[in-house]
Design a protein around this motif. Sequence first.
Motif, PDB file in Angstrom:
ATOM      1  N   LEU A 236      47.204  52.736  39.519  1.00  0.00           N
ATOM      2  CA  LEU A 236      46.445  51.807  40.354  1.00  0.00           C
ATOM      3  C   LEU A 236      46.836  50.364  40.046  1.00  0.00           C
ATOM      4  O   LEU A 236      47.114  49.572  40.954  1.00  0.00           O
ATOM      5  CB  LEU A 236      44.948  52.015  40.112  1.00  0.00           C
ATOM      6  CG  LEU A 236      43.987  51.092  40.859  1.00  0.00           C
ATOM      7  CD1 LEU A 236      44.009  51.399  42.346  1.00  0.00           C
ATOM      8  CD2 LEU A 236      42.577  51.242  40.304  1.00  0.00           C
ATOM      9  N   LYS A 237      46.900  50.032  38.765  1.00  0.00           N
ATOM     10  CA  LYS A 237      47.299  48.682  38.376  1.00  0.00           C
ATOM     11  C   LYS A 237      48.742  48.404  38.778  1.00  0.00           C
ATOM     12  O   LYS A 237      49.077  47.286  39.206  1.00  0.00           O
ATOM     13  CB  LYS A 237      47.133  48.520  36.862  1.00  0.00           C
ATOM     14  CG  LYS A 237      47.593  47.186  36.311  1.00  0.00           C
ATOM     15  CD  LYS A 237      46.786  46.031  36.863  1.00  0.00           C
ATOM     16  CE  LYS A 237      47.177  44.723  36.153  1.00  0.00           C
ATOM     17  NZ  LYS A 237      46.531  43.540  36.774  1.00  0.00           N
ATOM     18  N   GLY A 238      49.619  49.414  38.671  1.00  0.00           N
ATOM     19  CA  GLY A 238      51.004  49.237  39.107  1.00  0.00           C
ATOM     20  C   GLY A 238      51.090  48.904  40.583  1.00  0.00           C
ATOM     21  O   GLY A 238      51.888  48.047  40.995  1.00  0.00           O
ATOM     22  N   ALA A 239      50.279  49.576  41.397  1.00  0.00           N
ATOM     23  CA  ALA A 239      50.270  49.315  42.834  1.00  0.00           C
ATOM     24  C   ALA A 239      49.751  47.911  43.134  1.00  0.00           C
ATOM     25  O   ALA A 239      50.261  47.225  44.029  1.00  0.00           O
ATOM     26  CB  ALA A 239      49.413  50.365  43.547  1.00  0.00           C
ATOM     27  N   ILE A 240      48.748  47.471  42.395  1.00  0.00           N
ATOM     28  CA  ILE A 240      48.210  46.120  42.578  1.00  0.00           C
ATOM     29  C   ILE A 240      49.270  45.081  42.217  1.00  0.00           C
ATOM     30  O   ILE A 240      49.463  44.094  42.932  1.00  0.00           O
ATOM     31  CB  ILE A 240      46.944  45.933  41.730  1.00  0.00           C
ATOM     32  CG1 ILE A 240      45.814  46.840  42.258  1.00  0.00           C
ATOM     33  CG2 ILE A 240      46.486  44.474  41.733  1.00  0.00           C
ATOM     34  CD1 ILE A 240      44.627  46.934  41.330  1.00  0.00           C
ATOM     35  N   ASN A 241      49.967  45.311  41.107  1.00  0.00           N
ATOM     36  CA  ASN A 241      51.002  44.362  40.702  1.00  0.00           C
ATOM     37  C   ASN A 241      52.161  44.333  41.690  1.00  0.00           C
ATOM     38  O   ASN A 241      52.713  43.271  41.992  1.00  0.00           O
ATOM     39  CB  ASN A 241      51.503  44.696  39.300  1.00  0.00           C
ATOM     40  CG  ASN A 241      50.616  44.102  38.220  1.00  0.00           C
ATOM     41  OD1 ASN A 241      49.495  43.664  38.497  1.00  0.00           O
ATOM     42  ND2 ASN A 241      51.093  44.101  36.996  1.00  0.00           N
ATOM     43  N   PHE A 242      52.559  45.512  42.184  1.00  0.00           N
ATOM     44  CA  PHE A 242      53.630  45.533  43.183  1.00  0.00           C
ATOM     45  C   PHE A 242      53.220  44.754  44.427  1.00  0.00           C
ATOM     46  O   PHE A 242      53.998  43.951  44.952  1.00  0.00           O
ATOM     47  CB  PHE A 242      53.994  46.963  43.567  1.00  0.00           C
ATOM     48  CG  PHE A 242      54.917  47.024  44.761  1.00  0.00           C
ATOM     49  CD1 PHE A 242      56.272  46.822  44.607  1.00  0.00           C
ATOM     50  CD2 PHE A 242      54.413  47.236  46.042  1.00  0.00           C
ATOM     51  CE1 PHE A 242      57.129  46.832  45.714  1.00  0.00           C
ATOM     52  CE2 PHE A 242      55.258  47.254  47.146  1.00  0.00           C
ATOM     53  CZ  PHE A 242      56.626  47.049  46.980  1.00  0.00           C
ATOM     54  N   SER A 243      52.013  44.995  44.917  1.00  0.00           N
ATOM     55  CA  SER A 243      51.569  44.311  46.134  1.00  0.00           C
ATOM     56  C   SER A 243      51.446  42.804  45.914  1.00  0.00           C
ATOM     57  O   SER A 243      51.722  42.013  46.812  1.00  0.00           O
ATOM     58  CB  SER A 243      50.237  44.884  46.620  1.00  0.00           C
ATOM     59  OG  SER A 243      49.190  44.641  45.685  1.00  0.00           O
ATOM     60  N   SER A 244      51.053  42.401  44.701  1.00  0.00           N
ATOM     61  CA  SER A 244      50.993  40.973  44.390  1.00  0.00           C
ATOM     62  C   SER A 244      52.393  40.372  44.382  1.00  0.00           C
ATOM     63  O   SER A 244      52.628  39.294  44.938  1.00  0.00           O
ATOM     64  CB  SER A 244      50.325  40.771  43.026  1.00  0.00           C
ATOM     65  OG  SER A 244      50.275  39.404  42.680  1.00  0.00           O
ATOM     66  N   PHE A 245      53.342  41.083  43.772  1.00  0.00           N
ATOM     67  CA  PHE A 245      54.739  40.642  43.758  1.00  0.00           C
ATOM     68  C   PHE A 245      55.287  40.531  45.183  1.00  0.00           C
ATOM     69  O   PHE A 245      56.054  39.616  45.499  1.00  0.00           O
ATOM     70  CB  PHE A 245      55.568  41.617  42.924  1.00  0.00           C
ATOM     71  CG  PHE A 245      57.049  41.500  43.111  1.00  0.00           C
ATOM     72  CD1 PHE A 245      57.732  40.381  42.656  1.00  0.00           C
ATOM     73  CD2 PHE A 245      57.770  42.499  43.749  1.00  0.00           C
ATOM     74  CE1 PHE A 245      59.110  40.259  42.830  1.00  0.00           C
ATOM     75  CE2 PHE A 245      59.138  42.386  43.921  1.00  0.00           C
ATOM     76  CZ  PHE A 245      59.806  41.255  43.470  1.00  0.00           C
ATOM     77  N   ALA A 246      54.854  41.452  46.056  1.00  0.00           N
ATOM     78  CA  ALA A 246      55.331  41.466  47.444  1.00  0.00           C
ATOM     79  C   ALA A 246      54.607  40.453  48.324  1.00  0.00           C
ATOM     80  O   ALA A 246      54.943  40.300  49.502  1.00  0.00           O
ATOM     81  CB  ALA A 246      55.167  42.870  48.032  1.00  0.00           C
ATOM     82  N   GLY A 247      53.610  39.761  47.769  1.00  0.00           N
ATOM     83  CA  GLY A 247      52.921  38.711  48.514  1.00  0.00           C
ATOM     84  C   GLY A 247      51.684  39.149  49.261  1.00  0.00           C
ATOM     85  O   GLY A 247      51.099  38.358  50.010  1.00  0.00           O
ATOM     86  N   THR A 248      51.268  40.416  49.085  1.00  0.00           N
ATOM     87  CA  THR A 248      50.060  40.917  49.758  1.00  0.00           C
ATOM     88  C   THR A 248      49.204  41.656  48.732  1.00  0.00           C
ATOM     89  O   THR A 248      49.089  42.883  48.787  1.00  0.00           O
ATOM     90  CB  THR A 248      50.414  41.854  50.924  1.00  0.00           C
ATOM     91  OG1 THR A 248      51.339  42.860  50.453  1.00  0.00           O
ATOM     92  CG2 THR A 248      51.038  41.091  52.071  1.00  0.00           C
ATOM     93  N   LYS A 249      48.618  40.936  47.799  1.00  0.00           N
ATOM     94  CA  LYS A 249      47.878  41.520  46.685  1.00  0.00           C
ATOM     95  C   LYS A 249      46.679  42.307  47.189  1.00  0.00           C
ATOM     96  O   LYS A 249      45.740  41.760  47.762  1.00  0.00           O
ATOM     97  CB  LYS A 249      47.418  40.422  45.738  1.00  0.00           C
ATOM     98  CG  LYS A 249      46.901  40.916  44.404  1.00  0.00           C
ATOM     99  CD  LYS A 249      46.660  39.729  43.482  1.00  0.00           C
ATOM    100  CE  LYS A 249      46.288  40.178  42.092  1.00  0.00           C
ATOM    101  NZ  LYS A 249      46.112  39.016  41.198  1.00  0.00           N
TER     102      LYS A 249
END
Length: 264
Positions: A236-249
């Motif tokens: 879950l945290k990995g998905a949040i970090n990926f989406s934050s990196f992609a600009g849509t946290k």
Amino acid sequence: QTTRVDFLYNIQTEKAHLLSNDKLYHVAYEQIVQAITGLFEADFNKRRKLLNGMKGQSRRLNDSGIKHSKYNKMYLQKQDCYFDATPPSLIILPLLPLEQIQGWDGVTPYSALVLPCGDSGKAAASEVLRNARETCSETDIRTAITTLAVFVKDIAESLLDTDNDVLEEFNFTAENTTDRSALTWMRLVQHLRQSLSPTISIPVLKPDVDFRTIRVAKGTFDFEESCLPDPFLLSLKGAINFSSFAGTKLMPACSLLPEDSDDE
């Protein structure tokens, strides 16, 4: 700081929550916590107890809520700079098939992939991965990317669910907030719900990737060397970090957990 070693064999480490412990941010997780526990409650107060736990006469009952569970914590060097930052510079994912992530027994050690990303990724790798003793195989990388894609999609879909009243509850709690992360998250959810064709970035491997040229660090979570976080929460945290990196946290993140916290 603490002398507790992390899963990459770093000694100067910090402790952090995976699912947010922030008094404002954690309201956003009340629907997701149902998927974590497998318990689905229509009542708002019961969902809060799944997340926050229950209090006895003098203090909270140990491990009675996901937010304060020992499985919701991990140790990592420079976690506040690279792992729990906006934007993040590290994505950490369990190297387990989805069925094992969902059915994890709470005691079995497991390996995890560590992927530096963003402008500070090189610095994060230099500081956090210097003691890593293993690297990922092609199978490891494919397993991690599959997990990441599933969790990103599932979080996004939960925010689009018309029966999910999390935005309304969050707006009520954060009525007059000026917190940037909270406001950014609320705008994202509103945008996704109002869009006729909502889109979100999903991680995929390039078809021509040459795995012989890739070195991705991995470590092992176990009680002997580090605390043992739930791989579902780590995903879950990995998905949040990926989406934050992609600009849509997709979810607001938590702040550094004080070392004198009483929620062990």
